[in-house]
Motif scaffolding. Structure first.
Motif, mmCIF file in Angstrom:
data_model
loop_
_atom_site.group_PDB
_atom_site.id
_atom_site.type_symbol
_atom_site.label_atom_id
_atom_site.label_comp_id
_atom_site.label_asym_id
_atom_site.label_seq_id
_atom_site.Cartn_x
_atom_site.Cartn_y
_atom_site.Cartn_z
ATOM 1 N N SER A 12 -13.626 -30.894 -15.598
ATOM 2 C CA SER A 12 -12.956 -31.585 -14.220
ATOM 3 C C SER A 12 -11.188 -31.570 -14.464
ATOM 4 O O SER A 12 -10.543 -31.951 -13.459
ATOM 5 C CB SER A 12 -13.317 -32.789 -14.153
ATOM 6 O OG SER A 12 -12.978 -33.623 -15.205
ATOM 7 N N SER A 13 -10.637 -30.902 -15.617
ATOM 8 C CA SER A 13 -9.414 -31.051 -15.809
ATOM 9 C C SER A 13 -8.864 -29.856 -17.012
ATOM 10 O O SER A 13 -9.850 -29.186 -17.593
ATOM 11 C CB SER A 13 -9.021 -32.268 -16.444
ATOM 12 O OG SER A 13 -7.687 -32.416 -16.737
ATOM 13 N N SER A 34 -17.826 -34.499 -16.581
ATOM 14 C CA SER A 34 -16.890 -35.532 -17.204
ATOM 15 C C SER A 34 -17.272 -36.884 -16.843
ATOM 16 O O SER A 34 -18.168 -37.149 -16.185
ATOM 17 C CB SER A 34 -15.529 -34.882 -17.002
ATOM 18 O OG SER A 34 -15.108 -35.300 -15.714
ATOM 19 N N ARG A 35 -16.230 -37.842 -17.473
ATOM 20 C CA ARG A 35 -16.819 -39.235 -17.018
ATOM 21 C C ARG A 35 -16.321 -39.714 -15.973
ATOM 22 O O ARG A 35 -16.930 -40.635 -15.299
ATOM 23 C CB ARG A 35 -16.026 -40.016 -18.150
ATOM 24 C CG ARG A 35 -16.349 -39.829 -19.536
ATOM 25 C CD ARG A 35 -15.580 -40.473 -20.579
ATOM 26 N NE ARG A 35 -14.125 -39.913 -20.397
ATOM 27 C CZ ARG A 35 -13.017 -40.233 -21.060
ATOM 28 N NH1 ARG A 35 -13.146 -41.137 -22.088
ATOM 29 N NH2 ARG A 35 -11.772 -39.671 -20.971
ATOM 30 N N LYS A 39 -12.247 -37.338 -10.593
ATOM 31 C CA LYS A 39 -11.853 -36.184 -11.203
ATOM 32 C C LYS A 39 -12.775 -35.182 -10.769
ATOM 33 O O LYS A 39 -12.445 -34.048 -10.578
ATOM 34 C CB LYS A 39 -11.657 -36.215 -12.719
ATOM 35 C CG LYS A 39 -10.350 -36.734 -12.954
ATOM 36 C CD LYS A 39 -10.054 -36.331 -14.561
ATOM 37 C CE LYS A 39 -9.426 -37.333 -15.126
ATOM 38 N NZ LYS A 39 -9.248 -37.116 -16.731
ATOM 39 N N THR A 176 -1.102 -29.115 -20.113
ATOM 40 C CA THR A 176 -2.331 -29.743 -19.155
ATOM 41 C C THR A 176 -2.170 -31.100 -18.846
ATOM 42 O O THR A 176 -1.530 -31.871 -19.493
ATOM 43 C CB THR A 176 -3.745 -29.621 -19.853
ATOM 44 O OG1 THR A 176 -3.695 -30.463 -20.854
ATOM 45 C CG2 THR A 176 -4.041 -28.099 -20.670
HETATM 46 N N1 LIG Z 1 -3.562 -29.538 -24.300
HETATM 47 C C1 LIG Z 1 -3.481 -29.278 -25.416
HETATM 48 O O1 LIG Z 1 -2.102 -29.280 -25.860
HETATM 49 C C2 LIG Z 1 -4.351 -28.988 -26.702
HETATM 50 C C3 LIG Z 1 -4.017 -28.807 -27.839
HETATM 51 C C4 LIG Z 1 -4.974 -28.670 -28.940
HETATM 52 C C5 LIG Z 1 -6.286 -28.878 -28.278
HETATM 53 N N2 LIG Z 1 -6.595 -29.132 -27.278
HETATM 54 C C6 LIG Z 1 -8.193 -29.327 -26.910
HETATM 55 O O2 LIG Z 1 -8.477 -28.572 -25.833
HETATM 56 C C7 LIG Z 1 -9.759 -29.239 -25.105
HETATM 57 C C8 LIG Z 1 -9.185 -29.300 -23.469
HETATM 58 O O3 LIG Z 1 -8.097 -30.125 -23.673
HETATM 59 P P1 LIG Z 1 -7.193 -30.192 -22.111
HETATM 60 O O4 LIG Z 1 -5.811 -30.326 -22.351
HETATM 61 O O5 LIG Z 1 -7.786 -29.445 -21.183
HETATM 62 O O6 LIG Z 1 -7.374 -31.651 -21.826
HETATM 63 P P2 LIG Z 1 -7.660 -32.576 -20.347
HETATM 64 O O7 LIG Z 1 -6.977 -31.928 -19.235
HETATM 65 O O8 LIG Z 1 -7.545 -33.847 -20.556
HETATM 66 O O9 LIG Z 1 -9.218 -32.123 -19.971
HETATM 67 C C9 LIG Z 1 -9.996 -33.018 -20.834
HETATM 68 C C10 LIG Z 1 -11.496 -33.018 -20.045
HETATM 69 O O10 LIG Z 1 -12.321 -33.738 -20.773
HETATM 70 C C11 LIG Z 1 -13.092 -34.750 -19.967
HETATM 71 N N3 LIG Z 1 -13.609 -35.780 -21.052
HETATM 72 C C12 LIG Z 1 -12.808 -36.582 -22.059
HETATM 73 N N4 LIG Z 1 -13.572 -37.416 -22.686
HETATM 74 C C13 LIG Z 1 -14.676 -37.335 -22.209
HETATM 75 C C14 LIG Z 1 -15.942 -37.643 -22.559
HETATM 76 N N5 LIG Z 1 -16.182 -38.508 -23.641
HETATM 77 N N6 LIG Z 1 -17.084 -37.204 -21.854
HETATM 78 C C15 LIG Z 1 -17.112 -36.228 -21.227
HETATM 79 N N7 LIG Z 1 -15.850 -35.653 -20.601
HETATM 80 C C16 LIG Z 1 -14.707 -36.208 -21.219
HETATM 81 C C17 LIG Z 1 -11.919 -35.400 -19.122
HETATM 82 O O11 LIG Z 1 -12.307 -35.948 -17.820
HETATM 83 P P3 LIG Z 1 -12.695 -37.402 -17.822
HETATM 84 O O12 LIG Z 1 -11.521 -38.140 -17.766
HETATM 85 O O13 LIG Z 1 -13.328 -37.422 -16.233
HETATM 86 O O14 LIG Z 1 -13.774 -37.656 -18.629
HETATM 87 C C18 LIG Z 1 -11.298 -33.786 -18.715
HETATM 88 O O15 LIG Z 1 -12.056 -33.249 -17.682
HETATM 89 C C19 LIG Z 1 -9.661 -30.625 -25.920
HETATM 90 O O16 LIG Z 1 -10.701 -30.596 -26.697
HETATM 91 C C20 LIG Z 1 -8.466 -30.765 -26.365
HETATM 92 O O17 LIG Z 1 -8.301 -31.667 -27.861
HETATM 93 C C21 LIG Z 1 -5.935 -29.285 -26.246
#
Ligand SMILES: NC(=O)c1ccc[n+]([C@@H]2O[C@H](COP(=O)([O-])OP(=O)(O)OC[C@H]3O[C@@H](n4cnc5c(N)ncnc54)[C@H](OP(=O)(O)O)[C@@H]3O)[C@@H](O)[C@H]2O)c1
Length: 236
Positions: A12-13, A34-35, A39, A176
């Protein structure tokens, strides 16, 4: 990808949502989970009729189990779900460090455990680690440990779940919504500082990482790998 059913937990994000857009454009159908219902509905508006949505908290083992029972047979699993945080080791409450493990490590563990049985034997699982596992950073002790644990889990599962392929993506600093908690000015300064140090001279976009995920899904000869999509961050 044509007519394949792809489950994206965290779709969702950010990176998950962008991956959903890209696989739909290649002919796939997606199930995003997602939760937050809000979203999910916003994502569904963007993705259209080839996307189904489910409310799911991956830190709840029972919810993950019944989610996959409802989803049924499918072709690929991507788990980008995570809510991360940091803080200096001596100041960080132990509970906060545990929550990181509950959310990002155990969430992916449950998803792989209960998602594997409905997954096509020609399919794949893509898990998410992150740069701080490979380039330790002050304030990221717990997150670095979580990410390192996920990378190892993914590589071991590539052996145990074969012929299902299991890979791990390790993003660098990606712009993001996960970074939206940071005030805009501070965030832009942080991006500038990081970009200046990186060989590619910019921070990443969700599109960059989604392309990496699609490579892992499509290349039948790739399993047990950790794909660094980080603009060369670990070399700096
Ligand atoms: N962005 C960066 O710089 C970066 C760097 C290193 C690693 N990463 C990794 O890349 C991955 C994606 O990150 P992103 O930047 O795309 O993050 P994001 O935009 O915050 O998206 C995270 C998604 O996970 C969902 N989520 C969070 N906790 C959850 C749970 N317990 N159960 C189900 N859904 C859950 C959120 O939606 P809800 O709130 O609706 O649950 C959201 O859809 C993650 O593993 C992150 O740690 C990102």
């Amino acid at each position: 990808m044509q007519n394949q059913k792809i489950v994206i937990i965290g779709g969702s994000s950010g990176i998950g949502l962008e991956t959903a857009k890209q696989v739909i454009s290649l002919g796939a159908e997606v199930v995003i989970a997602s939760r937050s219902e809000d979203k999910l509905h916003k994502a569904k508006e963007m993705l259209g009729s080839r996307a189904a949505i489910y409310v799911l908290d991956t830190s709840d083992e029972q919810q993950v189990k019944s989610f996959f029972e409802k989803v049924g047979p499918y072709d690929h699993l991507i788990v980008s779900a995570a809510e991360t945080s940091g803080g200096s080791f001596l100041q960080l409450e132990t509970d906060q460090a545990r929550k990181l493990f509950e959310n990002k490590f155990w969430g992916q563990y449950y998803a792989a455990k209960y998602g594997a049985s409905q997954l096509s034997t020609e399919g794949s699982i893509t898990l998410f680690s992150g740069v701080v596992a490979y380039k330790p950073m002050i304030g990221s002790s717990a997150l670095g440990a979580v990410n390192a644990a996920v990378s190892n889990l993914g590589q071991t599962l590539a052996l145990e779940l074969a012929p299902i392929r299991v890979n791990v993506v390790s993003p660098g600093i990606i712009d993001t919504p996960s970074r939206s908690k940071m005030p805009e000015n501070t965030r832009n300064q942080f991006y500038d500082t990081v970009a200046h140090k990186l060989p590619v001279k910019r921070v990443g976009l969700a599109e960059d990482v989604a392309r990496g995920v699609i490579y892992l899904i499509q290349n039948q000869f790739v399993t047990g790998t950790v794909l660094h999509v980080d603009g060369g961050h670990i070399l700096t």
